[in-house]
Motif scaffolding. Structure first.
Motif, PDB file in Angstrom:
ATOM      1  N   TYR A 215      33.914  40.685  34.592  1.00 34.75           N
ATOM      2  CA  TYR A 215      33.002  41.782  34.308  1.00 34.75           C
ATOM      3  C   TYR A 215      31.564  41.279  34.451  1.00 34.75           C
ATOM      4  O   TYR A 215      31.248  40.154  34.051  1.00 34.75           O
ATOM      5  CB  TYR A 215      33.240  42.317  32.896  1.00 34.75           C
ATOM      6  N   ASN A 216      30.716  42.088  35.044  1.00 36.25           N
ATOM      7  CA  ASN A 216      29.316  41.722  35.270  1.00 36.25           C
ATOM      8  C   ASN A 216      28.685  41.214  33.966  1.00 36.25           C
ATOM      9  O   ASN A 216      28.512  41.975  33.019  1.00 36.25           O
ATOM     10  CB  ASN A 216      28.551  42.946  35.779  1.00 36.25           C
TER      11      ASN A 216
ATOM     12  N   PHE B  10      29.751  34.928  42.984  1.00 34.50           N
ATOM     13  CA  PHE B  10      29.143  36.014  43.743  1.00 34.50           C
ATOM     14  C   PHE B  10      28.915  37.194  42.809  1.00 34.50           C
ATOM     15  O   PHE B  10      29.772  37.506  41.968  1.00 34.50           O
ATOM     16  CB  PHE B  10      30.060  36.464  44.885  1.00 34.50           C
ATOM     17  N   GLY B  11      27.762  37.853  42.956  1.00 33.04           N
ATOM     18  CA  GLY B  11      27.524  39.004  42.095  1.00 33.04           C
ATOM     19  C   GLY B  11      26.249  39.742  42.456  1.00 33.04           C
ATOM     20  O   GLY B  11      25.376  39.217  43.141  1.00 33.04           O
TER      21      GLY B  11
ATOM     22  N   PRO C 123      29.689  46.535  38.864  1.00 30.07           N
ATOM     23  CA  PRO C 123      30.398  46.318  37.587  1.00 30.07           C
ATOM     24  C   PRO C 123      31.134  44.981  37.500  1.00 30.07           C
ATOM     25  O   PRO C 123      31.371  44.485  36.402  1.00 30.07           O
ATOM     26  CB  PRO C 123      31.385  47.492  37.521  1.00 30.07           C
ATOM     27  N   TYR C 124      31.495  44.392  38.650  1.00 32.99           N
ATOM     28  CA  TYR C 124      32.255  43.143  38.608  1.00 32.99           C
ATOM     29  C   TYR C 124      31.645  42.093  39.528  1.00 32.99           C
ATOM     30  O   TYR C 124      31.082  42.425  40.572  1.00 32.99           O
ATOM     31  CB  TYR C 124      33.722  43.386  39.001  1.00 32.99           C
ATOM     32  N   TRP C 125      31.752  40.838  39.098  1.00 32.38           N
ATOM     33  CA  TRP C 125      31.381  39.692  39.923  1.00 32.38           C
ATOM     34  C   TRP C 125      32.657  38.966  40.322  1.00 32.38           C
ATOM     35  O   TRP C 125      33.750  39.270  39.827  1.00 32.38           O
ATOM     36  CB  TRP C 125      30.461  38.758  39.147  1.00 32.38           C
TER      37      TRP C 125
END
Length: 302
Positions: free
Chosen positions: A129-130, A109-110, A115-117
């Motif tokens: 981290y993305n 998921f993202g 900034p984060y997935w």
């Protein structure tokens, strides 16, 4: 009661006798070795998976043909007295492709700007981290190293393992997010020449120099890279500390704080780049920190 105690004592004595027989048998060393190997395998599993993913991508990139030059595991100066590691770089007259590989399984998921997935395997959730942001940093480091502020024909690619399942609500505009089998198709769709052969040759020479340095002093490069990662983590902790303090401040004071660069305390100003609008530090190029345009929404919500 004595009969009960005798039964318990006999039970434990039976266990001890069984253990002694097992330890003196020829099978004991084999079992111990198997357990040790299993523990080591579990400890090294993330590294093994990562190396396997890199091998899969390398194998696919070899099929691109003579029109492309491929570089693997490149350490590039990041402009902050450190190094950033790029998994793969492909150069050609059709474009320069910067590839970040993720050998992850499960649901992914993202969002392009968060900034984060999240990786979900059954009920276990893990943050990452993305990777689009991560690879954007790689692209910027590459451009700086080859002496270009901007280059329209640099393409960011995030390649995940085939064991992953994408659960994205929206598409992406600043990078290709694909799986390993789609890698060659993604690169091959760029068919028009946009970069001169002399420019590509110059880029290849610079990258070859880096690989030669890395080959001669591999340990030093890795140590510097790890130092860069530690510095980045320290900067993030400082930024989180600023955010925490801002929540206790008045709305006016907090909004002023969010216009300051969390890395060097410079001024964040709105800029426009290839991937759209973003906030850049006024101390550029000494500080290359950037923030998403969502920062405005954050300010209004404070």
């Amino acid at each position: 009661m004595n009969a009960e105690n005798s039964m318990i004592s006999g039970f434990y004595e039976g266990i001890l006798i069984t253990l002694k027989m097992f330890m003196t048998s020829t099978a004991f060393p084999v079992v111990v070795l198997f357990v040790i190997l299993w523990i080591i395998l579990q400890w090294k599993m993330p590294v093994i998976k990562g190396n396997y993913g890199e091998w899969v991508v390398k194998t696919k990139l070899r099929k691109l043909g003579d029109a492309y030059t491929v570089f693997h595991d490149v350490y590039i100066p990041n402009g902050e007295r450190g190094l950033t590691q790029v998994d793969h770089i492909v150069t050609s007259v059709y474009g320069v492709f910067v590839i970040e590989t993720k050998h992850y399984s499960g649901w992914i998921f993202g969002n392009e700007f968060k900034p984060y997935w999240t990786q979900v395997i059954y009920k276990r959730k893990t943050k990452m981290y993305n990777p689009i942001r991560q690879n954007y940093g790689h692209v910027q480091a590459l451009l700086t190293y080859i002496g270009r502020e901007e280059m329209q024909d640099v393409c960011s690619i995030i390649a995940f393992s085939s064991n992953s399942t994408f659960k994205f609500n929206k598409g992406f505009t600043s990078a290709h997010v694909i799986q390993f089998p789609d890698l060659l198709t993604t690169i091959s769709q760029y068919k028009e020449q946009h970069i001169s052969e002399d420019t590509v040759k110059g880029i290849n020479e610079k990258l070859a120099e880096l690989l030669a340095l890395y080959k001669n002093d591999r340990k030093l490069f890795k140590a510097e890279h790890m130092q860069s990662i530690r510095k980045a983590k320290d900067a993030k902790q400082t930024a989180r500390s600023h955010t925490s303090r801002a929540k206790k401040m008045s709305k006016t004071d907090a909004s002023l704080l969010y216009t300051a660069c969390p890395k060097c305390n410079g001024q964040l100003t709105l800029k426009t780049g290839r991937y759209g609008k973003f906030y850049g530090c006024s101390n550029y190029p000494d500080c290359r920190n950037t923030e998403s345009v969502n920062l405005d929404q954050h300010r209004r919500s404070v």
